[in-house]
Design an enzyme around this catalytic site. Structure first.
Site, PDB file in Angstrom:
ATOM      1  N   ASP A  44      44.398  10.303  18.953  1.00  0.00           N
ATOM      2  CA  ASP A  44      43.653  10.483  17.712  1.00  0.00           C
ATOM      3  C   ASP A  44      42.401  11.306  18.005  1.00  0.00           C
ATOM      4  O   ASP A  44      41.920  11.327  19.131  1.00  0.00           O
ATOM      5  CB  ASP A  44      43.192   9.119  17.169  1.00  0.00           C
ATOM      6  N   ARG A  54      48.871  17.064  15.270  1.00  0.00           N
ATOM      7  CA  ARG A  54      48.825  16.403  13.948  1.00  0.00           C
ATOM      8  C   ARG A  54      47.614  16.991  13.235  1.00  0.00           C
ATOM      9  O   ARG A  54      46.497  16.931  13.755  1.00  0.00           O
ATOM     10  CB  ARG A  54      48.649  14.893  14.102  1.00  0.00           C
TER      11      ARG A  54
HETATM   12  P1  FDA Z   1      42.165  13.451   0.338  1.00  0.00           P
HETATM   13  O1  FDA Z   1      41.035  12.698   0.916  1.00  0.00           O
HETATM   14  O2  FDA Z   1      41.880  14.693  -0.419  1.00  0.00           O
HETATM   15  O3  FDA Z   1      43.011  12.453  -0.539  1.00  0.00           O
HETATM   16  C1  FDA Z   1      44.160  12.858  -1.281  1.00  0.00           C
HETATM   17  C2  FDA Z   1      44.734  11.653  -2.028  1.00  0.00           C
HETATM   18  O4  FDA Z   1      45.184  10.687  -1.075  1.00  0.00           O
HETATM   19  C3  FDA Z   1      43.729  10.893  -2.856  1.00  0.00           C
HETATM   20  O5  FDA Z   1      43.647  11.441  -4.144  1.00  0.00           O
HETATM   21  C4  FDA Z   1      44.295   9.485  -2.886  1.00  0.00           C
HETATM   22  O6  FDA Z   1      45.336   9.409  -3.836  1.00  0.00           O
HETATM   23  C5  FDA Z   1      44.905   9.368  -1.516  1.00  0.00           C
HETATM   24  N1  FDA Z   1      43.989   8.748  -0.548  1.00  0.00           N
HETATM   25  C6  FDA Z   1      43.362   9.374   0.477  1.00  0.00           C
HETATM   26  N2  FDA Z   1      42.650   8.492   1.210  1.00  0.00           N
HETATM   27  C7  FDA Z   1      42.822   7.290   0.621  1.00  0.00           C
HETATM   28  C8  FDA Z   1      42.355   5.986   0.913  1.00  0.00           C
HETATM   29  N3  FDA Z   1      41.570   5.739   1.953  1.00  0.00           N
HETATM   30  N4  FDA Z   1      42.753   4.974   0.091  1.00  0.00           N
HETATM   31  C9  FDA Z   1      43.569   5.207  -0.965  1.00  0.00           C
HETATM   32  N5  FDA Z   1      44.057   6.425  -1.273  1.00  0.00           N
HETATM   33  C10 FDA Z   1      43.684   7.454  -0.510  1.00  0.00           C
HETATM   34  N6  FDA Z   1      41.291  11.515  10.720  1.00  0.00           N
HETATM   35  C11 FDA Z   1      40.610  11.846  11.862  1.00  0.00           C
HETATM   36  O7  FDA Z   1      39.477  12.290  11.760  1.00  0.00           O
HETATM   37  N7  FDA Z   1      41.211  11.672  13.083  1.00  0.00           N
HETATM   38  C12 FDA Z   1      42.481  11.212  13.224  1.00  0.00           C
HETATM   39  O8  FDA Z   1      42.974  11.073  14.348  1.00  0.00           O
HETATM   40  C13 FDA Z   1      43.190  10.870  12.048  1.00  0.00           C
HETATM   41  N8  FDA Z   1      44.479  10.405  12.098  1.00  0.00           N
HETATM   42  C14 FDA Z   1      45.195  10.256  10.934  1.00  0.00           C
HETATM   43  C15 FDA Z   1      46.555   9.932  10.981  1.00  0.00           C
HETATM   44  C16 FDA Z   1      47.302   9.889   9.809  1.00  0.00           C
HETATM   45  C17 FDA Z   1      48.760   9.582   9.892  1.00  0.00           C
HETATM   46  C18 FDA Z   1      46.679  10.157   8.556  1.00  0.00           C
HETATM   47  C19 FDA Z   1      47.453  10.161   7.276  1.00  0.00           C
HETATM   48  C20 FDA Z   1      45.339  10.428   8.505  1.00  0.00           C
HETATM   49  C21 FDA Z   1      44.573  10.461   9.671  1.00  0.00           C
HETATM   50  N9  FDA Z   1      43.214  10.741   9.615  1.00  0.00           N
HETATM   51  C22 FDA Z   1      42.553  11.038  10.788  1.00  0.00           C
HETATM   52  C23 FDA Z   1      42.468  10.635   8.339  1.00  0.00           C
HETATM   53  C24 FDA Z   1      42.291  11.974   7.636  1.00  0.00           C
HETATM   54  O9  FDA Z   1      41.391  12.784   8.345  1.00  0.00           O
HETATM   55  C25 FDA Z   1      41.760  11.781   6.207  1.00  0.00           C
HETATM   56  O10 FDA Z   1      40.491  11.189   6.266  1.00  0.00           O
HETATM   57  C26 FDA Z   1      42.636  10.948   5.294  1.00  0.00           C
HETATM   58  O11 FDA Z   1      43.989  11.194   5.514  1.00  0.00           O
HETATM   59  C27 FDA Z   1      42.332  11.247   3.809  1.00  0.00           C
HETATM   60  O12 FDA Z   1      42.546  12.598   3.536  1.00  0.00           O
HETATM   61  P2  FDA Z   1      43.823  13.198   2.739  1.00  0.00           P
HETATM   62  O13 FDA Z   1      44.378  14.288   3.560  1.00  0.00           O
HETATM   63  O14 FDA Z   1      44.771  12.124   2.413  1.00  0.00           O
HETATM   64  O15 FDA Z   1      43.189  13.895   1.473  1.00  0.00           O
END
Ligand code: FDA
Length: 309
Positions: A134, A185
């Protein structure tokens, strides 16, 4: 959703030792616990049960034994031994072999060489696994990539990294890791960062994410697009079609408990979807980051707490 003030507030809470202790004693006790939506439980048995249920729906999984920022070599060694036990339990259970871990859990803040040794102990035991490092806050980007490159040069090939679209440096890092042929990732980034190193505007983070999707599909090795953002997912699907890249050459990844509808609908359309399943006693900082990403989750937590009372 991607509001810097709320991210900052929850990051502050995440560092509170008192809150962390209160949470450890209270939050995960019962099945109705508010943290359970995002965390599979405190034990490896609970994580394996969650993994089985995820796999039964046609999804794959990666287990994250939660922990970060240990401040002694003893704690890093204990975390490493915990990971070795998780590996053995996964082998015995016969579920998919995929782990995610943080290098500060293995002692990166204390001594880099020890963290590398601990990582090697894990990689040596993890035959047949894929192990993802990560990515933590930008203070760790260089160190994480250097450790990754060290083990890669030692011929460990079942390991990959995470890169964050919110950091200004990431496009170069994507090129650097693509050149090795290693797996990335791609995430937006969960940490509160200064604007000197990260894009403060969500629109810029999203634009970078889209650009990197393209780069990873065309030049990367089995990239993982880890996001719940349907616009990013659509962008990946469109780019894959445009470049004639089959559904078996990349995967989507989402967090346990978030957008289960979307997870299942992608699987029905033939895409590979991996669910990141966190578990363990050290769940509080992870949980706070999830709240910081989406302030609406606070309402969900408050409702849960009231219900428990
Ligand atoms: P965005 O924040 O724009 O959200 C898009 C939509 O997703 C929202 O409208 C909502 O519907 C849904 N959503 C997002 N977050 C939500 C929440 N917490 N609760 C409910 N709904 C939510 N980061 C990092 O810095 N280092 C890492 O190693 C990782 N590893 C990692 C693994 C995996 C498998 C995932 C999916 C994510 C990570 N992340 C991470 C976290 C990543 O950086 C990010 O903060 C979150 O995925 C939220 O961003 P989105 O891309 O979902 O978009």
């Amino acid at each position: 959703m991607f509001d810097n003030a709320s991210k900052a507030f929850f990051h502050l809470l995440a560092r509170s030792g008192t809150l962390k202790n209160v949470a450890a004693h209270y939050g995960m006790r019962r099945d109705t616990s508010f943290a359970r939506r995002f965390i599979a439980g405190e034990t490896v048995e609970e994580a394996i049960a969650a993994a089985r249920s995820v796999e039964a729906q046609g999804l794959t999984q990666t287990l994250d034994y939660l922990g970060e920022s240990v401040s002694s070599l003893e704690a890093a060694d204990a975390a490493t031994r915990d990971y070795l036990r998780v590996i053995d339990a996964v082998k015995t259970a016969g579920i998919g072999r995929n782990l995610s871990l943080k290098l500060t859990q293995l002692g990166l803040d204390v001594d880099r060489a020890s963290a590398v040794d601990n990582l090697r102990r894990i990689l040596d035991r993890a035959e047949g696994f894929f192990v993802r490092l990560d990515m933590e806050s930008s203070d760790y980007t260089d160190r994480t990539l250097t450790v990754f490159e060290t083990v890669w040069q030692q011929d460990y090939r079942h390991v990959g990294v995470v890169l964050q679209a919110d950091l200004r440096r990431t496009e170069q890092d994507v090129d650097r890791i693509n050149a090795l042929g290693a797996r990335i990732r791609l995430v937006k980034g969960a940490y509160r960062e200064p604007s000197s190193v990260a894009y403060p505007r969500k629109a810029d983070v999203d634009a970078t994410y889209r650009k990197l999707i393209e780069k990873l599909l065309v030049h990367g090795t089995y990239p993982a697009f880890a996001t719940h953002d349907e616009a990013m997912i659509d962008a990946a699907r469109r780019a894959a079609v445009e470049h004639h890249i089959g559904q078996d050459r990349f995967e989507f990844q989402m967090l346990y408990g978030i957008r289960r509808d979307l997870q299942n609908s992608l699987v029905r359309q033939g895409y590979r979807v991996r669910i990141y399943i966190p578990f363990g006693r050290e769940w509080f900082p992870y949980f706070m980051r999830r709240l910081g990403e989406r302030p609406a989750n606070v309402g969900f937590v408050v409702k849960g707490v009231l219900k428990e009372k």
